[in-house]
Design an enzyme around this catalytic site. Structure first.
Site, PDB file in Angstrom:
ATOM      1  N   LYS A   1      -7.195  13.693 -16.043  1.00 57.25           N
ATOM      2  CA  LYS A   1      -8.104  13.952 -17.175  1.00 57.25           C
ATOM      3  C   LYS A   1      -9.397  14.628 -16.756  1.00 57.25           C
ATOM      4  O   LYS A   1     -10.024  15.306 -17.562  1.00 57.25           O
ATOM      5  CB  LYS A   1      -8.420  12.645 -17.894  1.00 57.25           C
ATOM      6  CG  LYS A   1      -9.207  11.656 -17.053  1.00 57.25           C
ATOM      7  CD  LYS A   1      -9.402  10.336 -17.779  1.00 57.25           C
ATOM      8  CE  LYS A   1     -10.105   9.338 -16.872  1.00 57.25           C
ATOM      9  NZ  LYS A   1      -9.920   7.956 -17.296  1.00 57.25           N
TER      10      LYS A   1
ATOM     11  N   ARG B   1     -12.869  -2.662 -22.806  1.00 57.99           N
ATOM     12  CA  ARG B   1     -12.533  -1.383 -23.410  1.00 57.99           C
ATOM     13  C   ARG B   1     -11.207  -1.614 -24.106  1.00 57.99           C
ATOM     14  O   ARG B   1     -11.080  -2.574 -24.853  1.00 57.99           O
ATOM     15  CB  ARG B   1     -12.516  -0.255 -22.358  1.00 57.99           C
ATOM     16  CG  ARG B   1     -12.721   1.127 -23.002  1.00 57.99           C
ATOM     17  CD  ARG B   1     -12.708   2.267 -21.993  1.00 57.99           C
ATOM     18  NE  ARG B   1     -11.380   2.514 -21.449  1.00 57.99           N
ATOM     19  CZ  ARG B   1     -11.094   3.481 -20.576  1.00 57.99           C
ATOM     20  NH1 ARG B   1     -12.048   4.284 -20.143  1.00 57.99           N
ATOM     21  NH2 ARG B   1      -9.861   3.652 -20.118  1.00 57.99           N
TER      22      ARG B   1
HETATM   23  C1  PLP Z   1      -9.449   7.206 -16.327  1.00 61.28           C
HETATM   24  C2  PLP Z   1      -8.380   6.197 -16.358  1.00 61.28           C
HETATM   25  C3  PLP Z   1      -7.671   5.880 -15.187  1.00 61.28           C
HETATM   26  C4  PLP Z   1      -7.997   6.499 -13.860  1.00 61.28           C
HETATM   27  O1  PLP Z   1      -9.181   5.972 -13.356  1.00 61.28           O
HETATM   28  P1  PLP Z   1      -9.750   6.448 -11.945  1.00 61.28           P
HETATM   29  O2  PLP Z   1     -10.927   5.598 -11.736  1.00 61.28           O
HETATM   30  O3  PLP Z   1     -10.074   7.891 -12.101  1.00 61.28           O
HETATM   31  O4  PLP Z   1      -8.693   6.233 -10.935  1.00 61.28           O
HETATM   32  C5  PLP Z   1      -6.638   4.970 -15.280  1.00 61.28           C
HETATM   33  N1  PLP Z   1      -6.314   4.390 -16.456  1.00 61.28           N
HETATM   34  C6  PLP Z   1      -6.982   4.653 -17.601  1.00 61.28           C
HETATM   35  C7  PLP Z   1      -6.562   3.976 -18.856  1.00 61.28           C
HETATM   36  C8  PLP Z   1      -8.023   5.562 -17.593  1.00 61.28           C
HETATM   37  O5  PLP Z   1      -8.687   5.832 -18.726  1.00 61.28           O
END
Ligand code: PLP
Length: 357
Positions: free
Chosen positions: A36, A131
């Protein structure tokens, strides 16, 4: 070249992915690469396609669609719990989605059935970060409801910590996730194939053999792209660190008092600022701002430079203790954290410069 510019070290990102994949594979953990942060960038994605990336997750459906169109046919996971308004398209491009609302799940099932598909849902459980996710005591009923639906199946359970409240994945909350999975399997008499236990921060628990034996999926972004784990404030051993660098041009250099002068209102984001008197300082403005970066995530490569703040298009620096002389027109370089990269990738004003070596 135009500025601000983002230098992107493609090979280092690729090597990080391969290294992380190997580390996970040794523990029987499937690595889902979270992409992302690079805003659907085709060049970065193509370089990952070249090394046969086999599971990706993005928060934005339009990025996944784009990658499908570039020829990616392996597993794609929608990382943000879906909007009702995107379910139609979701069914076209995605294998699995995170989920936390039964209403959305029912609608998803309906749409999938209509297209002759079955979508795997990964049920998110809120284990403390507040969240996304259902509360743990709702799990059994939630799964029972999903089991009634024909267009979806329970692919797994998951949790996400660290991203909102900064809650650390630890033995207690991760064990709770494992216990919930075991309880669900027993009460519903089903096998839950995936335990998607977390993100980069969860790799901190790799030493916990009993936990790791139960986890079989991680969704990792920051660790691959930047080689860091900001939640636990560490850099990851054996990874390449800071694979994105911001280059910004100096457009003003002057000695200025550190204290502002006049009666203070609010700054451009509506906040009131405090300043301490440090006397006369060598100040600089670089041509980049909040439209381009998160200034709190910039780490100057020249020792002694301090980042004081930013407005929409001006980055304010203190060069008084800078170890190198800096002139008008010079380009200063910054290491960047995940949040600064995210914003720079998204800004159309930042030129992207891809470096292979
Ligand atoms: C952004 C995100 C991740 C990845 O997190 P990192 O800290 O970049 O490894 C994993 N799961 C969800 C639901 C996320 O929103």
């Amino acid at each position: 070249m135009s500025y601000p510019r983002l230098d992107i070290y493609l090979n280092r990102i690729k090597e990080n992915y391969l290294k992380m994949k190997k580390i996970c594979a040794e523990k029987n953990i499937k690595l889902t690469a979270v992409i992302k942060a690079f805003s659907g960038d085709e060049n970065i994605f193509r370089s990952l396609l070249n090394i046969d990336i086999d599971s990706i997750a993005d928060s934005r459906l339009q990025n996944i669609k784009k990658f499908r169109e570039l020829g990616y046919s392996k597993e794609a996971v929608l990382l943000r719990i879906p909007m009702l308004s995107e379910i139609d398209r979701l069914v076209e491009y995605v294998d699995h989605t995170l989920i936390s609302e039964i209403v959305i799940c029912r609608y998803l099932s309906e749409k999938a059935l209509r297209k002759g598909k079955k979508i795997g849902v990964i049920v998110m459980i809120d284990l403390g970060d507040r969240r996304e996710g259902i509360m743990p005591d709702e799990l059994i009923d939630f799964l029972k409801e999903i089991n009634k639906l024909e267009g979806v199946y329970i692919e797994g359970l998951g949790t996400n910590l660290g991203c909102f409240a900064g809650i650390l994945p630890d033995v207690t909350n991760t064990k709770k996730l494992i216990d919930l999975k075991n309880k669900a399997e027993k009460e519903l008499n089903i096998k839950i194939s995936r335990l998607s236990a977390g993100n980069t921060a969860t790799t901190k628990l790799f030493g916990e053999k009993n936990l790791v034996a139960e986890i079989n999926n991680l969704r990792i972004g920051e660790g691959i792209l930047i080689g860091t784990d900001i939640t636990n404030q560490r850099t990851l051993k054996s990874m390449h660190h800071y694979n994105f660098r911001l280059k910004a041009e100096i457009i003003e250099l002057k000695n200025k008092p550190s204290l502002p002068e006049g009666s203070t209102g609010r700054d451009f984001s509506g906040r009131k600022k405090r300043f301490t008197d440090r006397g006369l300082r060598m100040r600089a403005i670089a041509a980049a701002g909040k439209q381009d970066i998160d200034y709190t995530g910039l780490y100057p490569e020249i020792e002694g430079i301090e980042v004081l703040g930013a407005s929409s298009d001006h980055l304010i620096l203190d060069l008084t203790n800078a170890e190198k002389e800096i002139k008008i027109g010079d380009i200063v370089s910054f290491k960047m954290n995940y949040s600064a990269v995210l914003q720079a990738m998204t800004s159309k004003y930042v030129e992207k410069n891809y470096i292979e070596g």
